[in-house]
Design a protein around this motif. Structure first.
Motif, mmCIF file in Angstrom:
data_model
loop_
_atom_site.group_PDB
_atom_site.id
_atom_site.type_symbol
_atom_site.label_atom_id
_atom_site.label_comp_id
_atom_site.label_asym_id
_atom_site.label_seq_id
_atom_site.Cartn_x
_atom_site.Cartn_y
_atom_site.Cartn_z
ATOM 1 N N UNK A 234 7.580 -42.040 -18.314
ATOM 2 C CA UNK A 234 7.092 -40.498 -17.292
ATOM 3 C C UNK A 234 6.278 -41.119 -16.609
ATOM 4 N N UNK A 272 -3.161 -34.977 -16.385
ATOM 5 C CA UNK A 272 -2.559 -33.900 -17.448
ATOM 6 C C UNK A 272 -0.935 -33.925 -17.480
ATOM 7 N N UNK A 273 -0.592 -33.901 -16.396
ATOM 8 C CA UNK A 273 0.764 -34.216 -16.718
ATOM 9 C C UNK A 273 1.085 -34.874 -17.549
ATOM 10 N N UNK A 276 0.713 -34.425 -21.200
ATOM 11 C CA UNK A 276 1.924 -33.296 -21.243
ATOM 12 C C UNK A 276 3.116 -34.093 -21.832
ATOM 13 N N UNK A 277 3.400 -34.934 -21.363
ATOM 14 C CA UNK A 277 4.920 -35.727 -21.062
ATOM 15 C C UNK A 277 4.688 -37.105 -22.316
ATOM 16 N N UNK A 302 -9.941 -35.738 -23.024
ATOM 17 C CA UNK A 302 -9.242 -35.211 -23.509
ATOM 18 C C UNK A 302 -8.191 -36.495 -24.242
ATOM 19 N N UNK A 440 -2.437 -29.954 -31.340
ATOM 20 C CA UNK A 440 -3.611 -31.021 -30.489
ATOM 21 C C UNK A 440 -4.986 -30.149 -29.776
ATOM 22 N N UNK B 69 -1.135 -26.951 -27.406
ATOM 23 C CA UNK B 69 -2.219 -27.862 -26.792
ATOM 24 C C UNK B 69 -3.221 -27.309 -26.571
ATOM 25 N N UNK B 70 -4.328 -27.656 -26.735
ATOM 26 C CA UNK B 70 -5.121 -26.608 -26.421
ATOM 27 C C UNK B 70 -6.248 -27.690 -26.018
ATOM 28 N N UNK B 71 -6.110 -28.351 -24.365
ATOM 29 C CA UNK B 71 -6.671 -29.006 -23.549
ATOM 30 C C UNK B 71 -8.526 -28.860 -23.024
ATOM 31 N N UNK B 72 -8.148 -28.549 -21.855
ATOM 32 C CA UNK B 72 -9.218 -28.820 -20.837
ATOM 33 C C UNK B 72 -9.005 -27.061 -20.312
ATOM 34 N N UNK B 75 -6.735 -26.647 -17.374
ATOM 35 C CA UNK B 75 -5.332 -27.937 -17.052
ATOM 36 C C UNK B 75 -4.187 -27.248 -17.902
ATOM 37 N N UNK B 78 -0.981 -28.114 -15.840
ATOM 38 C CA UNK B 78 -0.359 -29.716 -15.714
ATOM 39 C C UNK B 78 0.473 -30.382 -16.589
ATOM 40 N N UNK B 79 -0.354 -30.011 -17.607
ATOM 41 C CA UNK B 79 -0.253 -29.843 -19.413
ATOM 42 C C UNK B 79 1.515 -29.332 -19.413
ATOM 43 N N UNK B 81 3.589 -28.720 -17.583
ATOM 44 C CA UNK B 81 4.772 -29.130 -16.807
ATOM 45 C C UNK B 81 5.120 -30.700 -17.319
ATOM 46 N N UNK B 82 4.116 -31.354 -17.646
ATOM 47 C CA UNK B 82 4.335 -32.479 -18.024
ATOM 48 C C UNK B 82 4.996 -32.909 -19.055
ATOM 49 N N UNK B 83 4.983 -31.609 -20.052
ATOM 50 C CA UNK B 83 5.639 -31.973 -21.664
ATOM 51 C C UNK B 83 6.528 -30.795 -21.300
ATOM 52 N N UNK B 85 8.484 -30.994 -18.209
ATOM 53 C CA UNK B 85 9.565 -31.747 -17.787
ATOM 54 C C UNK B 85 10.173 -32.766 -19.067
#
Lengths: 605, 285
Positions: A234, A272-273, A276-277, A302, A440, B69-72, B75, B78-79, B81-83, B85
Motif C-alpha cells: 500500500x 495517515x492513509x 490506516x492501511x 502517532x 489503538x 483507531x483514535x488518531x490525530x 485526520x 485519511x486513516x 480511507x487507508x483502512x 481501501x
C-alpha cells in the motif's frame, strides 16, 4: 588531450530547452549498458516547469561506479545559453575536450579558463539537424557514440526503440540519419586520435537474456522495488520533487503486484492513509521530500505511539523550506532522528548507493513491521534520480513479518494490544480477528490500549517503546550485518551516511593505490545507534574523517552525541547541491594523516 | 459474513468503557444510535472499525465494541480511507467533531467526499470546541462570544452539508442526537450506501452551549428529503432551517478502488513472484 585509453570517462551534455540533451544522455547511457559499460547519469535542470537549460552528466566505466568523478573529460554543448547556471556542477578537467555548435558564440569564462583552442571542436550540430529535419540531440548522440566506440547498430536500435515506445515512429528515420551525420562528424577526430576515447568493455549483450545481467535503475525505482519485494502493498503519496517519479513508477506496477497506490490530498493525508492501511495489516509506505516530511512528522509520532508499522521515504532535497527542489543535500538527518515531539523512538535508515536503495528499503520495511514502529528512510535527490548501470540486483532477503495475535478466546482475559513483553513487541490483532476488539490510541494508554494519564502507564509504555529498538543492539551480528558497510583497513577511517558513501569508497580505493591505507564505514542504520557495533568497526582507528553534505555538520553532531569517537576527528563537510567528490575525500584523508590537532572542522575543498 | 445465532442487541455493541463525556452530552445519543444501527444490521463486531480524530467526539471508538483507531486531530478521514481501501471486508466508520472535520480536517473532508471511499462519516456538531473548553468552532454563530474571541467569531459558519454537496459527496444527511431512532435509521442507510456517506449530527454541548438544550424543541425531523438533482439538494439545504434533519442527497457513484480482498496478509507478502519478475524486467537496458 591524452591518447591513452581510459577505463573511466565523464561527459557533460548541455543545451537549452528543447534541445533534447537529457534524452540524448539517457539514450547514450542505455547504449552503454548494452555495450557492457557500468555508469551513471544525473540530470541538472533549471527551475522551469518545461524546457529551460538542462544538462545530462554521465560517467561510464569498466567497473561499477557510484558517484561522479571530480571533473569532466568531455563537454558537449548545443549552445551556451544559461550555461553559467551549471558552472558549479560541471567542473572541467585540464584535459577536457569541448564540442560545441559552431554558432554558439564566445566561450563562457569558466570554459575558456581551462580549455585551450586545440581542445575545442566547433561543429555544425544545429545546421546538420535542420538539414535532416531532425533534432540536434540526435547529431550529438551519433557523435558521442562514435567517440566512445559504441557500435552504430546498437545505437540505432536504442533510438528506434525509444521513439517506438513513445509512439513517435515518424521521428525514427530523420533521427537515424542524424545519428549517421554525427558519427561522420567524429571521424576526423577518431582518426587523429587513433581510436575512441575509451576502450570497449567486455562483451556487449545481444539479447534480453544477456542484457538482464545489467540493470538500468534509479535509486527511486530501486526503493520502490525493494518495498514490493519485501511485501509492501500500500502506497499513499502527494506529488513532490524529487520523490514524485518513485510514485509515478509504482502507480502502474503496484496493481500487478497485488497492491494499491493512492494520490492523497496532502502529506498529512498520505501518512495517515498509510497508518490506516497498516492498521488493517498491509505493509505500507509513503514517499516524499523534506517539505512533505515536515508535515508528516505529526503522523510519525502517532505511528510511534500507536505502534503501527510504516515506511516513510524522504528523498532529501536542498532545504530548509522549499529550498532547491531539484537538487541534493543531506540536510534532513536531524529532522528524521528527532522530528516527533515527546520521546518518540523510531527507526531511521539510509541507503548508501543506488543498488543499496533496494536492499535497505526492504530491510527498513522488515524492521518497521517486526518492531511495529515507523521507519524513516533517508534517500536523496542524487541517489533517487541517478540513473545507474548496475549488475542485476539480487533480491532482498527481508520480508515484512509482523507478530500477529491470531485469535482471542472468549474465556481469556481481555486482549492487551500494548502488553508489556520482554522484547517490547506486543502481538498485534488485526481488525477482523474475533475477540480481540480494541481501540489503538495516540493518547498514552495502558496495556489494554485504554487512555491513561497515570505515571506508571506512561513510564511502562515509554520503556516498552524504547526497548523494542534498544534490543537491536543485542540481535545476533548476522541479522544486523546490513546495519553498516565497512571497506578497507587502517588507522584512518572515513565515516559517511547515505549518498556520500560513493565518493568515500572511491577515495579509499585511490588512497590505497597511493599506499595510504584507510577504511571506510558507511552507516545504514542511524537510529537506534549501535554503540558497540561501531566501536568494533572503529577498533584501531586513530583518526576519523566525518564526511557529509551538510552545512552545520548534522552527522558529526549525531556521532558525537551517541558514539565514542577516536581522539582525532576531522569534520569534512559542505552543503548541497555541490556533490561530495572522490578527490575531496582523498585530500581530506591525506591531510588527516598529517594533522597535529585533535579536532578540525573544514569545508571539503 | 457469519451472522450470530441470536439477533444482536444494541447493548452488545457497547464496550463497557465509561465515557468521559459530560452529563447530558449529545454524544451519548450518537453512541446509542450507532449501536442500534450496528444491531439492526447484525454486523459482526470484529468486522467493524471506527476511526476518530481528537475532541469529545474522538473518544467514541473506545465506547463501541469494535476495532477502533483514535488518531490525530483532523485526520480521521485519511486513516479511515487507508483502512477501508486496504481492507474492503471491514465496515468502516469515521467520527469527528465540527472542529475536527470542518476546520483542521477540512481539506480531508473535501477530498474524501470527492474520492468516495465506502465509509460512513459521523460529524458530531455542537458548534463549539468542547474538549479545550469552549472556543468558537467553524460552525459557531458569528456572535458566539467566548474567551478566545470575546466579540464572537464575526464570520459566517461553515455549512457542512453544503460543503459536502459542493465536494460531490454521494450521500448527505443530517440527524439529531436527541432522536436516536431516526439517527440510527440514517446511519443504517449511510452504512448501506456504497460510497462515502456524510452524516452531520446535531449533538448539543450542555456544558459550553447550555442554550443548545433547547434544540430538541426546534429540530424539524425529516424536513430534508432526498433531492433529485444536486441543485435541488443545495437549494433545500440553503432554504431549510439549520435545525432540520433527514437524508438530502443520495447518488450512485463508483466508490474509490480498493484492494482485491487478500486471503491473508501473510500470503500477500510472498504472492505474485511472477509479477515481481515482470517488474524487474523493466530494468533491462
Amino acid at each position: 588531450m591524452t591518447s591513452v585509453l581510459r577505463e573511466n570517462i565523464s561527459l557533460a551534455i548541455t543545451g537549452s530547452g528543447g534541445s533534447g540533451m537529457l534524452s540524448a544522455g539517457e539514450l547514450l547511457l542505455r547504449t552503454a549498458a548494452k555495450t557492457g559499460f557500468y555508469g551513471l547519469l544525473t540530470r541538472s535542470v533549471g527551475p522551469q516547469i518545461r524546457g529551460g537549460e538542462s544538462a545530462a552528466l554521465i560517467r561510464l566505466a569498466h567497473y561499477p561506479v557510484e558517484t561522479h568523478d571530480d571533473h569532466f573529460h568531455v563537454l558537449l554543448a548545443a549552445d551556451w545559453n544559461n550555461f553559467h547556471r551549471f558552472a558549479g556542477e560541471i567542473v572541467l578537467g585540464e584535459d577536457v575536450l569541448v564540442i560545441v555548435d559552431e554558432q554558439a558564440g564566445d566561450l563562457p569564462e569558466m570554459v575558456a579558463a581551462v580549455a585551450d583552442e586545440k581542445s575545442i571542436l566547433r561543429l555544425p550540430l544545429h545546421a546538420l539537424a535542420r538539414e535532416l529535419d531532425a533534432r540536434v540531440n540526435m547529431v550529438a548522440l551519433g557523435f558521442l557514440g562514435a567517440l566512445l566506440g559504441m557500435e552504430q547498430d546498437m545505437l540505432r536500435a536504442v533510438v528506434q526503440d525509444f521513439f517506438r515506445r513513445k509512439k513517435r515512429d515518424r521521428f525514427i528515420e530523420p533521427s537515424l540519419a542524424a545519428l549517421e551525420k554525427g558519427r561522420e562528424l567524429a571521424e576526423p577526430l577518431l582518426k587523429a586520435r587513433g581510436g575512441p576515447l575509451i576502450a570497449t568493455p567486455g562483451k556487449p549483450c545481444r539479447d534480453m537474456a544477456d542484457c538482464g545481467a545489467r540493470w538500468l535503475i534509479s535509486g527511486n525505482r530501486a526503493v520502490a522495488t525493494g518495498f514490493l519485494q519485501a511485501g509492501g502493498r500500500f502506497v499513499a503519496g502527494y506529488p513532490i520533487t524529487p520523490a514524485t517519479d518513485m510514485l509515478e513508477w509504482l502507480a502502474p506496477r503496484i496493481g500487478r503486484a497485488g497492491g494499491l497506490l493512492v494520490q492523497a490530498e496532502d502529506e498529512l493525508a498520505a501518512i495517515n492513509m498509510v497508518l490506516g492501511a497498516s492498521f488493517g495489516g498491509l505493509p505500507a509506505m509513503t514517499a516524499t521530500s523534506g517539505p512533505g516530511f515536515s508535515l508528516m512528522v505529526e503522523g510519525l509520532g502517532l505511528g510511534v505511539m500507536a505502534e503501527i508499522p510504516a515506511l516513510i521515504v524522504d528523498v532529501q532535497r536542498v532545504g530548509p523550506s522549499t529550498g532547491i527542489p531539484t537538487k541534493s543535500e543531506q540536510g534532513d538527518l536531524q529532522l528524521a532522528l528527532c522530528g516527533a515531539h515527546g520521546d518518540a523512538p523510531h527507526l531511521v535508515l539510509a541507503p548508501d548507493c543506488v543498488v543499496d536503495c533496494l536492499h535497505t528499503t526492504a530491510w527498513a520495511l522488515h524492521l518497521a513491521e517486526r518492531l511495529q514502529c515507523p521507519a524513516v528512510l533517508l534517500s536523496d535527490q542524487k541517489l533517487g534520480q541517478m540513473l545507474s548501470i548496475t549488475d542485476a540486483i539480487p533480491p532482498a532477503p527481508w520480508k515484512a513479518e509482523r507478530k500477529l495475535k491470531e485469535s482471542c478466546a472468549e474465556n481469556e482475559e481481555p486482549y492487551k494490544r500494548y502488553a508489556i513483553t520482554e522484547d517490547g513487541v506486543s502481538p498485534m490483532a488485526l481488525p477482523g480477528t474475533p475477540g480481540c476488539l480494541h481501540t489503538v490510541d495516540g493518547l498514552e494508554h495502558d496495556e489494554r490500549a485504554l487512555p491513561s494519564s497515570q505515571v506508571e502507564d506512561h513510564a511502562a509504555q515509554l520503556e516498552k517503546r524504547h526497548r523494542k529498538l534498544a534490543r537491536l543492539e543485542d540481535w545476533p551480528d548476522e541479522e544486523m550485518a546490513h546495519w553498516a558497510d565497512i571497506m578497507g583497513s587502517g588507522e584512518v577511517a572515513v565515516i559517511t551516511w547515505g549518498s556520500s558513501a560513493g565518493a568515500a569508497r572511491e577515495a579509499v580505493r585511490m588512497a590505497a593505490d597511493e599506499g595510504l591505507h584507510a577504511r571506510h564505514i558507511s552507516l545504514r542504520l542511524l537510529w537506534p545507534p549501535q554503540k558497540n557495533r561501531l566501536a568494533r568497526l572503529l577498533e584501531g582507528v586513530r583518526r576519523l574523517i566525518v564526511v557529509e553534505q551538510s552545512h552545520s555538520g548534522q552527522f558529526l553532531h549525531y556521532l558525537r552525541a551517541h558514539y565514542d569517537l577516536p581522539e582525532v576527528v576531522v569534520s569534512c563537510r559542505r552543503p548541497g547541491p555541490r556533490p561530495i567528490t572522490p578527490r575531496q575525500v582523498l585530500r581530506a584523508l591525506r591531510e588527516a594523516c598529517e594533522m597535529k590537532e585533535t579536532f578540525s572542522e573544514r569545508v571539503c575543498t | 459474513m457469519n451472522r450470530p445465532q441470536q439477533p444482536p442487541k444494541p447493548a452488545d455493541y457497547k464496550s463497557g468503557v465509561h465515557p468521559v463525556w459530560c452529563k447530558g452530552c449529545g454524544d451519548f445519543g450518537v453512541l446509542a444510535a450507532m449501536t442500534r444501527a450496528f444491531a439492526h444490521l447484525g454486523l459482526p463486531k470484529e468486522q467493524v472499525a471506527v476511526v476518530s480524530g481528537i475532541g469529545c467526539s474522538g473518544r467514541i471508538p473506545a465506547y463501541v465494541a469494535a476495532y477502533g483507531f483514535h488518531g490525530l486531530h483532523g485526520r480521521a478521514l485519511p486513516v479511515a480511507t487507508g483502512l477501508k481501501l486496504a481492507r474492503p471486508d471491514l465496515t468502516v466508520l469515521a467520527a469527528g467533531g465540527d472542529g475536527d472535520i470542518y476546520s483542521i480536517g477540512a481539506a480531508h473532508f473535501v477530498h474524501t467526499c470527492r474520492r468516495n471511499p465506502d465509509i460512513t462519516l459521523i460529524v458530531m456538531d455542537n458548534r463549539v470546541y468542547g474538549m479545550t473548553k469552549g472556543q468558537p468552532s467553524p460552525t459557531s454563530e458569528p456572535d458566539f462570544a467566548a474567551a478566545l474571541q470575546p466579540e464572537g467569531p464575526g464570520v459566517p459558519p461553515v455549512d457542512g452539508l453544503l460543503l459536502a454537496l459542493a465536494s460531490r459527496a454521494s450521500f448527505v444527511a443530517r440527524g439529531f442526537s436527541g432522536q436516536p431512532n431516526e439517527l440510527a435509521d440514517i446511519i443504517v442507510a449511510g452504512i448501506e450506501h456504497p460510497g462515502f456517506a456524510v452524516i452531520e449530527v446535531l449533538s448539543p454541548c450542555p456544558t459550553f452551549r447550555p442554550e443548545q438544550r433547547e434544540w430538541k424543541r426546534h429540530v424539524q425531523a425529516g424536513l430534508l428529503q432526498p433531492a433529485k438533482t444536486l441543485e435541488e439538494a443545495m437549494a433545500q439545504v440553503i432554504a431549510a432551517p439549520a435545525l432540520s434533519t433527514g437524508i438530502v442527497w443520495r447518488e450512485e457513484r463508483a466508490p474509490a478502488p480498493m484492494m482485491p480482498r487478500p486471503e491473508s496478509v501473510k500470503e500477500l507478502a510472498t504472492m505474485r513472484a511472477r509479477e515481481l519478475a515482470w517488474i524487474e524486467k523493466s530494468f533491462h537496458p
